[in-house]
Design an enzyme around this catalytic site. Sequence first.
Site, PDB file in Angstrom:
ATOM      1  N   CYS A 115      -1.316 -23.425 -69.020  1.00 39.46           N
ATOM      2  CA  CYS A 115      -0.762 -22.390 -68.129  1.00 39.46           C
ATOM      3  C   CYS A 115       0.640 -22.772 -67.669  1.00 39.46           C
ATOM      4  O   CYS A 115       1.352 -21.935 -67.128  1.00 39.46           O
ATOM      5  CB  CYS A 115      -1.607 -22.216 -66.875  1.00 39.46           C
ATOM      6  SG  CYS A 115      -3.247 -21.605 -67.145  1.00 39.46           S
TER       7      CYS A 115
ATOM      8  N   CYS B  54      -9.188 -26.021 -65.187  1.00 41.99           N
ATOM      9  CA  CYS B  54      -8.395 -24.793 -65.199  1.00 41.99           C
ATOM     10  C   CYS B  54      -9.332 -23.582 -65.242  1.00 41.99           C
ATOM     11  O   CYS B  54     -10.190 -23.503 -66.120  1.00 41.99           O
ATOM     12  CB  CYS B  54      -7.479 -24.776 -66.422  1.00 41.99           C
ATOM     13  SG  CYS B  54      -6.684 -23.179 -66.630  1.00 41.99           S
TER      14      CYS B  54
ATOM     15  N   HIS C 236      -0.267 -12.221 -83.337  1.00 42.88           N
ATOM     16  CA  HIS C 236      -1.542 -11.549 -83.583  1.00 42.88           C
ATOM     17  C   HIS C 236      -1.570 -10.168 -82.933  1.00 42.88           C
ATOM     18  O   HIS C 236      -0.563  -9.709 -82.384  1.00 42.88           O
ATOM     19  CB  HIS C 236      -2.715 -12.425 -83.125  1.00 42.88           C
ATOM     20  CG  HIS C 236      -2.688 -12.765 -81.662  1.00 42.88           C
ATOM     21  ND1 HIS C 236      -2.688 -11.826 -80.684  1.00 42.88           N
ATOM     22  CD2 HIS C 236      -2.637 -13.968 -81.021  1.00 42.88           C
ATOM     23  CE1 HIS C 236      -2.668 -12.405 -79.501  1.00 42.88           C
ATOM     24  NE2 HIS C 236      -2.619 -13.713 -79.676  1.00 42.88           N
TER      25      HIS C 236
ATOM     26  N   CYS D 275      -2.214 -27.540 -65.110  1.00 44.50           N
ATOM     27  CA  CYS D 275      -2.732 -27.133 -66.425  1.00 44.50           C
ATOM     28  C   CYS D 275      -1.539 -26.974 -67.364  1.00 44.50           C
ATOM     29  O   CYS D 275      -0.648 -26.166 -67.100  1.00 44.50           O
ATOM     30  CB  CYS D 275      -3.504 -25.819 -66.366  1.00 44.50           C
ATOM     31  SG  CYS D 275      -3.906 -25.210 -68.021  1.00 44.50           S
TER      32      CYS D 275
ATOM     33  N   LYS E  43     -13.983 -12.140 -77.266  1.00 43.31           N
ATOM     34  CA  LYS E  43     -12.629 -12.600 -77.008  1.00 43.31           C
ATOM     35  C   LYS E  43     -11.993 -13.032 -78.337  1.00 43.31           C
ATOM     36  O   LYS E  43     -12.674 -13.642 -79.158  1.00 43.31           O
ATOM     37  CB  LYS E  43     -12.708 -13.804 -76.058  1.00 43.31           C
ATOM     38  CG  LYS E  43     -11.386 -14.183 -75.488  1.00 43.31           C
ATOM     39  CD  LYS E  43     -11.504 -15.251 -74.432  1.00 43.31           C
ATOM     40  CE  LYS E  43     -10.099 -15.734 -74.134  1.00 43.31           C
ATOM     41  NZ  LYS E  43     -10.020 -16.880 -73.303  1.00 43.31           N
TER      42      LYS E  43
ATOM     43  N   HIS F  31       0.081  -9.586 -79.404  1.00 38.75           N
ATOM     44  CA  HIS F  31       1.547  -9.495 -79.407  1.00 38.75           C
ATOM     45  C   HIS F  31       1.994  -8.171 -80.026  1.00 38.75           C
ATOM     46  O   HIS F  31       2.920  -7.524 -79.549  1.00 38.75           O
ATOM     47  CB  HIS F  31       2.162 -10.630 -80.227  1.00 38.75           C
ATOM     48  CG  HIS F  31       1.662 -12.000 -79.854  1.00 38.75           C
ATOM     49  ND1 HIS F  31       1.007 -12.819 -80.737  1.00 38.75           N
ATOM     50  CD2 HIS F  31       1.694 -12.670 -78.688  1.00 38.75           C
ATOM     51  CE1 HIS F  31       0.680 -13.945 -80.141  1.00 38.75           C
ATOM     52  NE2 HIS F  31       1.074 -13.879 -78.880  1.00 38.75           N
TER      53      HIS F  31
ATOM     54  N   LYS G   8      -9.039 -18.478 -81.978  1.00 42.54           N
ATOM     55  CA  LYS G   8      -9.009 -19.229 -83.231  1.00 42.54           C
ATOM     56  C   LYS G   8     -10.378 -19.806 -83.534  1.00 42.54           C
ATOM     57  O   LYS G   8     -10.830 -19.783 -84.667  1.00 42.54           O
ATOM     58  CB  LYS G   8      -8.013 -20.383 -83.097  1.00 42.54           C
ATOM     59  CG  LYS G   8      -6.697 -20.119 -83.760  1.00 42.54           C
ATOM     60  CD  LYS G   8      -5.938 -21.413 -83.888  1.00 42.54           C
ATOM     61  CE  LYS G   8      -4.515 -21.165 -84.346  1.00 42.54           C
ATOM     62  NZ  LYS G   8      -3.656 -22.293 -84.101  1.00 42.54           N
TER      63      LYS G   8
ATOM     64  N   HIS H 111      -8.432 -21.777 -68.801  1.00 45.07           N
ATOM     65  CA  HIS H 111      -8.677 -22.474 -70.079  1.00 45.07           C
ATOM     66  C   HIS H 111      -9.906 -23.382 -70.049  1.00 45.07           C
ATOM     67  O   HIS H 111     -10.329 -23.897 -71.091  1.00 45.07           O
ATOM     68  CB  HIS H 111      -7.435 -23.293 -70.464  1.00 45.07           C
ATOM     69  CG  HIS H 111      -6.253 -22.436 -70.748  1.00 45.07           C
ATOM     70  ND1 HIS H 111      -5.217 -22.275 -69.868  1.00 45.07           N
ATOM     71  CD2 HIS H 111      -5.985 -21.643 -71.805  1.00 45.07           C
ATOM     72  CE1 HIS H 111      -4.337 -21.431 -70.376  1.00 45.07           C
ATOM     73  NE2 HIS H 111      -4.775 -21.028 -71.539  1.00 45.07           N
TER      74      HIS H 111
HETATM   75  N1  MSP Z   1       5.799 -16.945 -73.087  1.00 47.20           N
HETATM   76  C1  MSP Z   1       4.997 -16.272 -72.129  1.00 47.20           C
HETATM   77  C2  MSP Z   1       5.687 -15.017 -71.659  1.00 47.20           C
HETATM   78  C3  MSP Z   1       7.025 -15.224 -71.045  1.00 47.20           C
HETATM   79  S1  MSP Z   1       7.771 -13.710 -70.620  1.00 47.20           S
HETATM   80  C4  MSP Z   1       9.077 -14.100 -69.693  1.00 47.20           C
HETATM   81  C5  MSP Z   1       3.663 -15.906 -72.762  1.00 47.20           C
HETATM   82  N2  MSP Z   1       3.633 -15.838 -74.095  1.00 47.20           N
HETATM   83  S2  MSP Z   1       2.348 -15.437 -74.972  1.00 47.20           S
HETATM   84  O1  MSP Z   1       2.711 -15.691 -76.343  1.00 47.20           O
HETATM   85  O2  MSP Z   1       1.189 -16.077 -74.490  1.00 47.20           O
HETATM   86  O3  MSP Z   1       2.229 -13.901 -74.838  1.00 47.20           O
HETATM   87  C6  MSP Z   1       1.468 -13.308 -73.821  1.00 47.20           C
HETATM   88  C7  MSP Z   1       1.503 -11.817 -74.052  1.00 47.20           C
HETATM   89  O4  MSP Z   1       1.036 -11.510 -75.376  1.00 47.20           O
HETATM   90  C8  MSP Z   1       0.598 -11.010 -73.155  1.00 47.20           C
HETATM   91  O5  MSP Z   1       1.146 -10.777 -71.881  1.00 47.20           O
HETATM   92  C9  MSP Z   1       0.470  -9.761 -73.988  1.00 47.20           C
HETATM   93  O6  MSP Z   1       1.659  -9.042 -73.938  1.00 47.20           O
HETATM   94  C10 MSP Z   1       0.289 -10.317 -75.370  1.00 47.20           C
HETATM   95  N3  MSP Z   1      -1.105 -10.666 -75.641  1.00 47.20           N
HETATM   96  C11 MSP Z   1      -1.571 -11.860 -76.117  1.00 47.20           C
HETATM   97  N4  MSP Z   1      -2.914 -11.767 -76.297  1.00 47.20           N
HETATM   98  C12 MSP Z   1      -3.358 -10.557 -75.942  1.00 47.20           C
HETATM   99  C13 MSP Z   1      -4.589  -9.863 -76.051  1.00 47.20           C
HETATM  100  N5  MSP Z   1      -5.704 -10.424 -76.461  1.00 47.20           N
HETATM  101  N6  MSP Z   1      -4.595  -8.551 -75.712  1.00 47.20           N
HETATM  102  C14 MSP Z   1      -3.469  -7.889 -75.348  1.00 47.20           C
HETATM  103  N7  MSP Z   1      -2.302  -8.500 -75.263  1.00 47.20           N
HETATM  104  C15 MSP Z   1      -2.224  -9.882 -75.320  1.00 47.20           C
HETATM  105  O7  MSP Z   1       2.742 -15.645 -72.025  1.00 47.20           O
END
Ligand code: MSP
Length: 629
Positions: A131, A147, A20, A128, A299, A23, A302, A150
């Site tokens: 997390c 948590c 999304h 959790c 926020k 990412h 889903k 969450h």
């Molecule tokens: N798998 C772990 C990361 C391991 S790195 C060694 C993880 N994955 S995640 O799919 O949850 O991705 C988290 C990252 O996605 C955040 O740190 C950020 O880079 C990005 N984002 C996910 N949602 C976001 C927002 N709503 N806003 C901005 N970036 C965010 O954590």
Amino acid sequence: MPGKTYYVTTPIYYVNADPHLGHAYTTIMCDILRRYYDLLGYDTYFLTGTDEYGQNIMRVAQQSNRDVKEMVDANSAKFRALWPQLNITNDDFIRTTEERHSRVVQAILQRTYDNGDIYMAEYGGNYCVRCERFYTDKETEQKPGFCPIHETELEHIKEKNYFFRLSKYQDWLRERIESDRQFLAPNQFRNEVLALLRDPLDDLCISRPVERLHWGIPLPFDDKFVTYVWYDALVNYMSALGYPDDEKFQKYWPETTHMIAKDILRQHAVYWPCFLKAAEIPTFKRLRVHGWWTVEGKKMSKSLGNVIDPVEEANKWGLDVFRYFVAREMTFGSDGDYSAKSLVARNNAELADDLGNLLSRVTAMVGKYCEGALPALSEPTDADQTLLRGLNDLIDALPGHLENCTIHSFLAKVNQVVTLTNRYITEQAPWAKFKAGETDRVGTILAVASQMLIGAGHLLYPVMPERMAELLEAFGLGQPESLENTAPPAGNKIQPAKPLFPQLEYIEPTLEAPESQAAPVKPEIAFEDFAKVDLRIATVLEAEPVPKTDKLLRLTIDLGMEKRQIVAGIAQFYKAEEMIGRQIVVVANLAPRKLRGLESKGMLLAGRDGETAILLGPGGDLPAGSEVS
Ligand code: MSP
């Protein structure tokens, strides 16, 4: 002398959800950085990938009755397929389920174990799953047993596990962060981590018993356990470089920049440096942390149904407009809000009116006054030099912005220079000088303006590679390869450019898509927020339909102190002639915006029910300009 290198990484994303906006943002920012460093002559490497082990992934697979391997393969493929669609130039895509990764995780664990920094102990705690970590009582004192992120109930788990001696590295870590300002930025996150390090760190549980979770990398020294997913995941940054023997590791590791959002700060700023230190591996060079995107103030989730699909947005607005918007809109380190309205506003002001318009003006004039050939720059005046200096100042400022990832403010500066160039042309009025026969001067003005555009084209290329390639092509130039000497030789053939950034249109969804049911009341706002809205009574003086749409009327209204134009989406409910002479209520201090190329300075109010809309008015005669309060 060894060349300059730069290595940038995104977090590896969990494969239990679709990609999304969040990412996409992190990955686009990394792509922008790598492209800028390329232009500065660095040898760059850019990594992204997917995080595929752990209890949470396992649980999602079980809940949806899928084979876990099949699920992670399918979802990892979605991320891999996404990036080219966003013009992301990653060099590698790592998956933690690859053998090249687990091999390195095991090697580092073994080394750390041999060094005595991993020990076995029995532990009971609140966990959790989402997390993937234990919480202390202190961390959950607001709502014990739940948590804090969450808000789900924590699971009490008691078992024998392996622990990493995190506590041993606390002082070293504090010193590492304190002694190097560049290590962790922006500053608020550096302070946050230093504050956290004032309390003693607990050792960290880094294993899970196989009988509870088999979906992980086995510990090399005890196969009754798998590795804790965060220990495994962080190592991806090194395993992808082929640690320890691959030349890539030697070359890029010392110049590593990790980009993350604030949700995974602790793992990257506390665990990761300590894991590395314990395994006798130098720490990464920089950790850069950005904030969270909300969507229209809420926020992204889903359950709210407001998860933004980056490909959909790129298709709707244009990929480069989307890339520019996310990079420009979010102040790096703070949270940012995504809305179609602000995207349209930025496109129309900064890209269409400023940059696109400058390109059309300059190329058209070179066609008209210089027979379509780039003129020579002779005898520059003070005004010419001042403008050109602005461009050089931008180039000088770039490395600092890259170091701190403040792309948003760099783009603001580029926009400023473009605005100044538009103003310069208006002030220099080459059309008047042409009439007066000053052809050399006209040539110089257009040469200066062209240099500014070409410079801007180079400086915006990493953000908008497709559109900036078109801009440069108009000047007979190919893709930029460096920032040194961006000016083309005089005489280059110039093509009149087609509009690079069309105006986009945003129509308030309230009048655009009527719903028959009463909408839920929006979240509460403070009185002060409401008080900022200036509502006034206005009288409609003129009204006419806007061509090529059945929705809009262009109105001239009398606001007492002034007359102004507004464009209103009420043509389906009121004829133009019905509007004239009517008293309405308008939001008088709304930022102007363009609809179908017409400026609208304010918005009228109407009540809506299903398919109808009824204008709000004073219900008796009031002078135009009266306040509504
Ligand atoms: N798998 C772990 C990361 C391991 S790195 C060694 C993880 N994955 S995640 O799919 O949850 O991705 C988290 C990252 O996605 C955040 O740190 C950020 O880079 C990005 N984002 C996910 N949602 C976001 C927002 N709503 N806003 C901005 N970036 C965010 O954590």
